[in-house]
Structure formats: C-alpha cells, structure tokens
Write an enzyme that holds these catalytic residues in place. Structure first.
Site, PDB file in Angstrom:
ATOM      1  N   ASP A 191       0.878  -1.158   0.000  1.00 45.72           N
ATOM      2  CA  ASP A 191       0.000   0.000   0.000  1.00 45.72           C
ATOM      3  C   ASP A 191       0.932   1.229   0.000  1.00 45.72           C
ATOM      4  OD1 ASP A 191      -2.305   1.631   0.400  1.00 45.72           O
ATOM      5  OD2 ASP A 191      -1.825   1.714   2.531  1.00 45.72           O
TER       6      ASP A 191
ATOM      7  N   ASP B   3      -1.808  -0.979   5.719  1.00 38.63           N
ATOM      8  CA  ASP B   3      -2.264  -0.456   7.009  1.00 38.63           C
ATOM      9  C   ASP B   3      -3.775  -0.290   7.097  1.00 38.63           C
ATOM     10  OD1 ASP B   3      -3.111   2.706   6.734  1.00 38.63           O
ATOM     11  OD2 ASP B   3      -1.814   1.983   5.140  1.00 38.63           O
TER      12      ASP B   3
ATOM     13  N   ASP C  13      -4.822   3.642  -3.148  1.00 41.65           N
ATOM     14  CA  ASP C  13      -5.958   4.513  -3.439  1.00 41.65           C
ATOM     15  C   ASP C  13      -5.527   5.969  -3.589  1.00 41.65           C
ATOM     16  OD1 ASP C  13      -8.549   5.039  -3.983  1.00 41.65           O
ATOM     17  OD2 ASP C  13      -9.366   4.388  -2.060  1.00 41.65           O
TER      18      ASP C  13
ATOM     19  N   ASP D 112      -3.327  12.315   0.019  1.00 40.84           N
ATOM     20  CA  ASP D 112      -4.515  13.098  -0.355  1.00 40.84           C
ATOM     21  C   ASP D 112      -4.857  14.190   0.657  1.00 40.84           C
ATOM     22  OD1 ASP D 112      -5.018  11.935  -2.798  1.00 40.84           O
ATOM     23  OD2 ASP D 112      -6.442  10.461  -2.035  1.00 40.84           O
TER      24      ASP D 112
ATOM     25  N   ASP E 155      -0.118   5.123   1.143  1.00 41.68           N
ATOM     26  CA  ASP E 155      -0.370   6.060   2.243  1.00 41.68           C
ATOM     27  C   ASP E 155      -0.282   5.354   3.597  1.00 41.68           C
ATOM     28  OD1 ASP E 155      -0.896   8.259   0.552  1.00 41.68           O
ATOM     29  OD2 ASP E 155      -2.942   7.569   0.219  1.00 41.68           O
TER      30      ASP E 155
END
Length: 241
Positions: free
Chosen positions: A8, A179, A99, A19, A10
């Site tokens: 992942d 996470d 994402d 973001d 972030d």
C-alpha cells in the site's frame, strides 16, 4: 525462487495520507467546510476531484503541489527497506496497489529515487488538464461489496498474478504490506504460504485480529511491523532459507 511484495502507499510507504497532505497548498492550509463535508463513504476519488478543482480555482499550480508532496516523510525504516529490495531485485518483484493517484506516487518515488524498485504501480489515474487543474479518475470498475467503489485491491492482485503466470512467473510467497481497511480484502485472498504485514496500531491490524477473535482467521501468516526494518529482518531470513 521469487517473492512478490505488494505495498500500500499512504501510511505504509509514506508516513502520511498523500490526499490530505495536499491540503497544505490550500488557502490558509484548510478546505471550506462545505467541501470537507461533501465526502460520501466509498466515494473518495470523486471527493478528491472536488478538492483538486478547489485548489485549481485558487490558483494552486503544479510546481507548488509537487514541492509540497515531495516533503512527505517516509515511514520509519522504509528507506532502508526500499534500498534493500533495490539491491535484491533478482529475488523480489515489487508492486504498489494504492488509493492515492499516479501523479502523487510518481512525484514522491522519483524525488527519492525509488521508482526503479517497483515493477508496477496500480492506482487512480491522474493528470493535469490543459488549464493546469489536477484531475483524477477511478482506477477500475469492480463488483466487490467489501471495497470502495473505485478500487478492489484483490481484483488488482488477481489480475497481476494471472498476467505473471502467462509470462511463466509464479511466486514462492506473496508478502502484503499495508495499514488500511481496504487492505483487508487482499489479505483474505492470500494463501497459507503467504504473509500479511499490517502496520502496528492501524486499521488493518485491528481488522485481522478481529477476524481471529471471530474464529475466522486469515489463512496466511501475519507479521505486525512498527518500523520497516522489521520487514527487512524478515526478508533477510527469507532469502537465507
């Protein structure tokens, strides 16, 4: 013998949410309440589209965004981990499933010279329009009820593994490092020889332990990490075996 590392981004590779970090570019470093309250669960990408439009309306340009994004700190030990993977690329294939968006991840990895560590990055496509506004789109369409509308990480992982098999590449083990709540879906897809690496104190760790309490534990093994040096130690043992 080849291993697949799935990251992942972030709060995993970087120690922040890319973001929400971009809001530092906004007037007074905050968003108006109406915009902040316009988020609907599962529709984060559309919300970020509105944030980027607001930044564009306020004259925030690409170079200012880039300067801001490249100040995000990496998670503890992550620089060591990515350096170690880079030195052992013949053993590790390495992908990001995130994402965030292509522009942010590209800026951050290139600024730190880590882009060559990763074979592929799967994230929401973003680009600057002719008027200088950053725009973002959903990564794909999927039918997984457990995942946000724009991204099912299991679908990404399955498609990647199928494509690799067609090329004659299969993996001794998959390690999934993440996470967040949206990392649970791909973790439940992992098999008993694989390993999930949830970050300590974050949603994914809590969800995995909740499943164990509900007597439906994940099939793979689990290694909780607080610094990415914990992951380096594990990988060193793995390649000695």
């Amino acid at each position: 013998m080849k291993f697949l590392l799935v990251f992942d981004f972030d709060h995993t590779i970087i120690d922040e949410n890319s973001d929400t970090w971009i809001v530092k570019c906004a007037p007074e470093k905050k968003l108006p309440n109406g915009l902040r309250n316009s988020y609907r669960p599962g529709h984060w990408t559309e919300y970020m589209g509105r944030v980027f439009a607001y930044l564009g309306d306020n004259g925030v340009k690409e170079d200012e965004m880039k300067r801001t994004m490249t100040t995000i700190p990496f998670t503890a030990g992550m620089v060591d981990l990515l350096g170690f993977i880079g030195e052992n690329k013949e053993l590790f294939d390495c992908i990001i499933v995130s994402d965030s968006n292509t522009v942010f991840i590209d800026w951050i990895l290139k600024a730190a010279d880590f882009h060559k560590v990763f074979d592929e990055v799967f994230t929401n496509p973003a680009a600057f329009s002719s008027t200088g506004y950053l725009t973002v789109q959903n990564f794909h369409i999927h039918h997984c009820a457990k995942c946000p509308k724009n991204l099912c990480k299991t679908k990404v992982l399955k498609e990647f593994l199928d494509k690799q098999l067609e090329r004659g590449v299969s993996y001794t083990q998959i390690a999934y490092i993440g996470d967040g709540g949206n990392d649970l879906c791909p973790v439940t897809f992992l098999k008993k020889d694989d390993i999930a690496m949830p970050r300590q104190g974050y949603t994914l760790e809590k969800k995995i332990s909740q499943l164990a309490q509900d007597l439906s534990p994940v099939e793979c093994s689990v290694l909780v990490w607080s610094s990415a040096t914990d992951i380096v130690s594990y990988l060193k043992l793995l390649i000695k075996e």
